[in-house]
Enzyme design. Sequence first.
Site, short mmCIF file in Angstrom:
data_model
loop_
_atom_site.label_atom_id
_atom_site.label_comp_id
_atom_site.label_asym_id
_atom_site.label_seq_id
_atom_site.Cartn_x
_atom_site.Cartn_y
_atom_site.Cartn_z
N ASN A 47 -26.60 45.16 10.14
CA ASN A 47 -28.02 44.80 10.64
C ASN A 47 -28.28 43.97 11.62
OD1 ASN A 47 -27.27 42.42 9.29
ND2 ASN A 47 -29.11 42.57 7.87
N TYR B 240 -23.76 32.13 4.66
CA TYR B 240 -22.98 33.18 3.84
C TYR B 240 -22.12 32.53 2.75
CZ TYR B 240 -24.01 36.30 7.59
OH TYR B 240 -24.47 37.23 8.52
N GLU C 210 -25.51 25.09 10.35
CA GLU C 210 -25.16 26.03 11.18
C GLU C 210 -24.83 25.71 12.54
OE1 GLU C 210 -25.83 30.37 9.25
OE2 GLU C 210 -27.66 29.52 10.17
N HIS D 80 -28.07 37.77 12.95
CA HIS D 80 -28.17 36.56 11.90
C HIS D 80 -29.16 35.58 12.59
CE1 HIS D 80 -27.36 33.47 9.15
NE2 HIS D 80 -27.37 32.77 10.15
#
Length: 154
Positions: free
Chosen positions: A118, A55, A132, A121
């Site tokens: 949605n 992000y 991540e 991820h």
Amino acid sequence: MSIKEQTYIMVKPDGVQRGLVGEIIARFEKRGFKLVAMKLVHATPEHLEKPATDYADLKGKPFFPGLIKYMASGPVVGMVWEGLDAVKTGRVMLGATKPLESAPGTIRGDYALAVGRNICHGSDAVESAQNEIALWFPEGVTQYSIANEGWIFE
Ligand code: UDP
Ligand code: MG
């Protein structure tokens, strides 16, 4: 290409609220991936904006403040799944970012209608997956072998 490739998959706050955690886990399990880390956390905006997350690249986009508010609005379930082509296959299983374009049979194509809600991820590249995973699981993942590996990989 490695059967040890890992990807970071996260059920977003809407997926948790809608009771889709088990459904999403089941899809990755049934596909043949191995779960090597999982936790439920209520992330802070500061954590979500860290450079290691996918992000961080979206800072400056008009939807960014809303995205951070949404992602920090409730707990998420972060997971690390391991297996052949985990990153690319994980993205295919998620479906396109915009639910209008996500095919039926994908997670978003089956459960989401709005891009800003949605459900799930998934890391977009092997390198971002590594970043991540380090960010969400600084304690590391759990290594173990599963008995049916020879039935999933050649
Ligand atoms: N997003 C949004 N509006 C947009 C584009 C993206 O709200 O126009 C949100 C959406 O939740 C998406 C997330 O921002 O999943 C990250 O965007 P990215 O382009 O990385 O899509 P993803 O990798 O999740 O498919
Ligand atoms: Mg992304």
